[in-house]
Design an enzyme around this catalytic site. Structure first.
Site, mmCIF file in Angstrom:
data_model
loop_
_atom_site.group_PDB
_atom_site.id
_atom_site.type_symbol
_atom_site.label_atom_id
_atom_site.label_comp_id
_atom_site.label_asym_id
_atom_site.label_seq_id
_atom_site.Cartn_x
_atom_site.Cartn_y
_atom_site.Cartn_z
ATOM 1 N N GLU A 38 2.840 5.411 -6.651
ATOM 2 C CA GLU A 38 3.684 4.486 -7.429
ATOM 3 C C GLU A 38 4.046 5.181 -8.736
ATOM 4 O O GLU A 38 3.165 5.647 -9.439
ATOM 5 C CB GLU A 38 2.902 3.204 -7.778
ATOM 6 C CG GLU A 38 2.247 2.505 -6.617
ATOM 7 C CD GLU A 38 3.194 1.636 -5.829
ATOM 8 O OE1 GLU A 38 4.370 1.536 -6.232
ATOM 9 O OE2 GLU A 38 2.758 1.072 -4.810
ATOM 10 N N SER B 143 -1.068 -8.225 2.807
ATOM 11 C CA SER B 143 0.043 -8.198 3.766
ATOM 12 C C SER B 143 -0.563 -8.107 5.143
ATOM 13 O O SER B 143 -1.575 -7.433 5.325
ATOM 14 C CB SER B 143 0.914 -6.961 3.583
ATOM 15 O OG SER B 143 1.721 -7.104 2.473
ATOM 16 N N ARG C 136 -7.000 -6.195 -6.665
ATOM 17 C CA ARG C 136 -6.115 -7.328 -6.997
ATOM 18 C C ARG C 136 -6.819 -8.657 -6.783
ATOM 19 O O ARG C 136 -6.659 -9.586 -7.575
ATOM 20 C CB ARG C 136 -4.854 -7.283 -6.136
ATOM 21 C CG ARG C 136 -3.850 -6.288 -6.638
ATOM 22 C CD ARG C 136 -2.499 -6.673 -6.098
ATOM 23 N NE ARG C 136 -1.519 -5.639 -6.380
ATOM 24 C CZ ARG C 136 -0.293 -5.653 -5.888
ATOM 25 N NH1 ARG C 136 0.089 -6.641 -5.085
ATOM 26 N NH2 ARG C 136 0.552 -4.706 -6.189
ATOM 27 N N ARG D 226 -1.302 5.531 -3.191
ATOM 28 C CA ARG D 226 0.117 5.169 -3.289
ATOM 29 C C ARG D 226 0.711 5.890 -4.503
ATOM 30 O O ARG D 226 0.237 5.677 -5.625
ATOM 31 C CB ARG D 226 0.288 3.654 -3.483
ATOM 32 C CG ARG D 226 -0.348 2.788 -2.384
ATOM 33 C CD ARG D 226 0.535 2.724 -1.158
ATOM 34 N NE ARG D 226 -0.144 2.062 -0.055
ATOM 35 C CZ ARG D 226 0.140 0.835 0.386
ATOM 36 N NH1 ARG D 226 1.082 0.131 -0.191
ATOM 37 N NH2 ARG D 226 -0.514 0.319 1.422
HETATM 38 P P1 AMO Z 1 0.672 -3.381 1.790
HETATM 39 O O1 AMO Z 1 1.328 -2.098 1.501
HETATM 40 O O2 AMO Z 1 1.443 -4.627 1.471
HETATM 41 O O3 AMO Z 1 0.283 -3.485 3.332
HETATM 42 O O4 AMO Z 1 -0.715 -3.439 1.027
HETATM 43 C C1 AMO Z 1 -1.654 -4.457 1.282
HETATM 44 C C2 AMO Z 1 -2.261 -4.983 0.002
HETATM 45 O O5 AMO Z 1 -2.784 -3.904 -0.778
HETATM 46 C C3 AMO Z 1 -2.636 -4.190 -2.145
HETATM 47 N N1 AMO Z 1 -1.833 -3.142 -2.777
HETATM 48 C C4 AMO Z 1 -2.115 -2.578 -3.979
HETATM 49 N N2 AMO Z 1 -3.092 -2.788 -4.860
HETATM 50 C C5 AMO Z 1 -3.114 -2.054 -5.979
HETATM 51 N N3 AMO Z 1 -2.199 -1.090 -6.265
HETATM 52 C C6 AMO Z 1 -1.187 -0.840 -5.406
HETATM 53 N N4 AMO Z 1 -0.316 0.131 -5.683
HETATM 54 C C7 AMO Z 1 -1.117 -1.595 -4.199
HETATM 55 N N5 AMO Z 1 -0.277 -1.602 -3.138
HETATM 56 C C8 AMO Z 1 -0.720 -2.543 -2.300
HETATM 57 C C9 AMO Z 1 -1.990 -5.533 -2.262
HETATM 58 C C10 AMO Z 1 -1.287 -5.670 -0.932
HETATM 59 O O6 AMO Z 1 -1.091 -7.002 -0.560
HETATM 60 N N6 AMO Z 1 -0.813 -1.701 6.308
HETATM 61 C C11 AMO Z 1 -0.424 -2.878 5.549
HETATM 62 C C12 AMO Z 1 -1.412 -4.004 5.768
HETATM 63 C C13 AMO Z 1 -1.393 -4.537 7.185
HETATM 64 O O7 AMO Z 1 -0.308 -5.009 7.595
HETATM 65 O O8 AMO Z 1 -2.446 -4.483 7.841
HETATM 66 C C14 AMO Z 1 -0.367 -2.542 4.074
HETATM 67 O O9 AMO Z 1 -0.958 -1.580 3.601
HETATM 68 O O10 AMO Z 1 -3.032 -6.491 -2.394
#
Ligand code: AMO
Length: 445
Positions: A223, A371, A419, A221
């Site tokens: 970010e 999610s 997390r 990601r």
């Molecule tokens: P989403 O983007 O909400 O959903 O990501 C799912 C979970 O991944 C973790 N997460 C992260 N952890 C650390 N750093 C980050 N930058 C980060 N971004 C997300 C969180 C989050 O809840 N495809 C969908 C999932 C699905 O619907 O099956 C998805 O990726 O714990």
């Protein structure tokens, strides 16, 4: 077969098996963790793969004589007699009376930090991360990642025993799956491609093959923010299941997974739990509330004015965590029916109110760790939704093969491993629960 003083030595015995070898000679391999010289004898603490073993050197135990080259972080094979001793607290434990030390290798330099205390003292997180290959030698730091192993292991084991197939999806992709701008671009022989934001598109396609699938793998990601909960590369624990009756099936499966993980940790990782003073949650059922009801609680119970009515900010998540603990006696809280505008193109809208979706997040002690939700399985409906959101269905032709040629009602989720580890261990920063974090300022070590 090695013999010392005419006695057969049992090679490379694990500390947990010492009880079966009382008064016999065994050998163990590991690092010299600490040497404590006393009058007339020395304690030599050996760090093995998961434990530390107390060994005692004294001239009267054997003909072996101390080698002055021995130092902390030397790799050795120690042979000795297993004996029962009593520790400072009066508990019985086993230790080794040294009969021989073979040096396997010596460090070129002394460690830059002290790793042989109970925990790393007064060392800031940035230094701990800079020195990860050695800072993790500290037993407490190491325990964090044994716990993380246990979480991923529990996830795998539970799903395998529930009819899921483990998949491996590509990490170099033709499109980002989650929308938004946080996608890393890559020059792929002159073509622009993307690092996988999630295995989303592939896990859905594979439901058409295996019905139930899961993957534990890195995702990327882009970010741009430097926060305590975002990484640029993290481990996503994903599953996707077909032939569901509704998105509740996904939440029930996650509840089962989490219960199993917590039990596995308590039974097989108790030493690490103790070392980290980890508070492992008891899970019976996980309560669920709707997104708008959660907003209501935030506004009316916590007297907070949200800046965004379509999502939660970190403070709001914390409030919901407090609410779940106090009012519902739960460390976990499902929030369901997120606004359609904030969920990706594959999310199924609620037929009763298409402004909202058949999706959910799971909060753990006030932090989003998951999610998930039900997906659109009808081809025409998926194409329509893409068009509505300004996504070109042509670009996703290979993804849409799944829908075009028959897809069952299905859904799934993604759990952020770091997390989950972070909040399980009560850390403030996700980097503490990441072996080699990648963030906006860090790509080494
Ligand atoms: P989403 O983007 O909400 O959903 O990501 C799912 C979970 O991944 C973790 N997460 C992260 N952890 C650390 N750093 C980050 N930058 C980060 N971004 C997300 C969180 C989050 O809840 N495809 C969908 C999932 C699905 O619907 O099956 C998805 O990726 O714990």
């Amino acid at each position: 077969m090695e013999k010392i003083d005419g006695i057969i030595v049992k090679d490379t015995v694990e500390f947990k098996d010492f009880k079966d070898f009382e008064n016999r000679l065994v050998s163990i391999k590991g690092y010299i963790h600490r040497i404590r010289e006393m009058t007339g004898f020395s304690f030599v603490i050996i760090r093995t793969a998961r434990e530390t073993v107390q060994c005692v050197y004294a001239p009267e135990f054997s003909d072996y004589r101390w080698d002055e080259r021995l130092c902390e972080e030397a790799c050795v094979k120690i042979t000795g007699k297993v004996v029962k001793s009593t520790d400072a607290k009066g508990n019985d434990r086993f230790e080794l009376q040294i009969h021989g030390i073979e040096i396997l290798s010596l460090p070129a330099e002394a460690l830059p930090i002290v790793v042989n205390k109970k925990q790393l003292d007064n060392i800031n997180l940035s230094t701990v991360l800079d020195l990860r290959p050695v800072s993790m030698r500290n037993p407490r730091e190491r325990a964090i990642f044994k716990i993380q192993e246990g979480i991923a292991r529990g996830f795998r084991d539970y799903l395998l025993s529930n009819g899921f197939t483990e998949i491996r999806s590509p990490k170099i992709n033709f499109a980002g799956a989650e929308g938004g701008t946080n996608v890393f671009k890559l020059d792929y022989f002159g073509k622009e491609v993307y690092l996988a934001q999630s295995p989303q598109l592939y896990k859905q396609a594979l439901v058409g093959v295996f019905q139930r699938v899961f993957e534990v793998a890195p995702v990327f990601r882009a970010e741009h923010h430097d926060t305590s909960r975002h990484l640029n590369e993290y481990t996503s624990m994903d599953f996707e299941m077909g032939f569901i009756n509704g998105f509740e099936d996904i939440m029930n499966m996650e509840t089962g997974v989490l219960k199993y993980i917590m039990t596995l940790l308590k039974t097989e990782y108790s030493a690490e739990i103790e070392l980290l003073h980890a508070d492992i949650p008891e899970i019976t059922e996980i309560p669920a509330i709707k997104f708008m009801d959660a907003k209501d609680i935030i506004i009316n119970k916590f007297r907070y004015t949200p800046s965004d009515m379509k999502d939660f900010d970190p403070q709001e998540e914390e409030m919901l965590g407090k609410y779940a603990k106090k009012e519902l006696n739960s460390d976990f809280l499902f929030v369901t029916h997120y606004p359609s505008k904030k969920r990706p193109f594959y999310t199924m809208d609620d037929p009763e109110d298409p402004e909202y979706t058949l999706s959910f997040d799971l909060l753990f002690r006030g932090l989003e760790i998951t999610s998930g939700g039900q997906r659109i399985h009808d081809y025409n409906a998926q194409v329509e939704k893409m068009k509505k959101l300004g996504t070109d269905p042509e670009q996703f032709a290979t993804y849409l093969m799944f829908h075009k040629y028959g897809a069952p009602p299905h859904g799934g989720l993604g759990i952020g491993l770091e997390r989950l580890t972070m909040h399980l261990l009560g850390f403030k920063n996700v980097r503490e629960a990441t072996m080699f974090p990648r963030d906006i300022n860090r790509v080494t070590p």
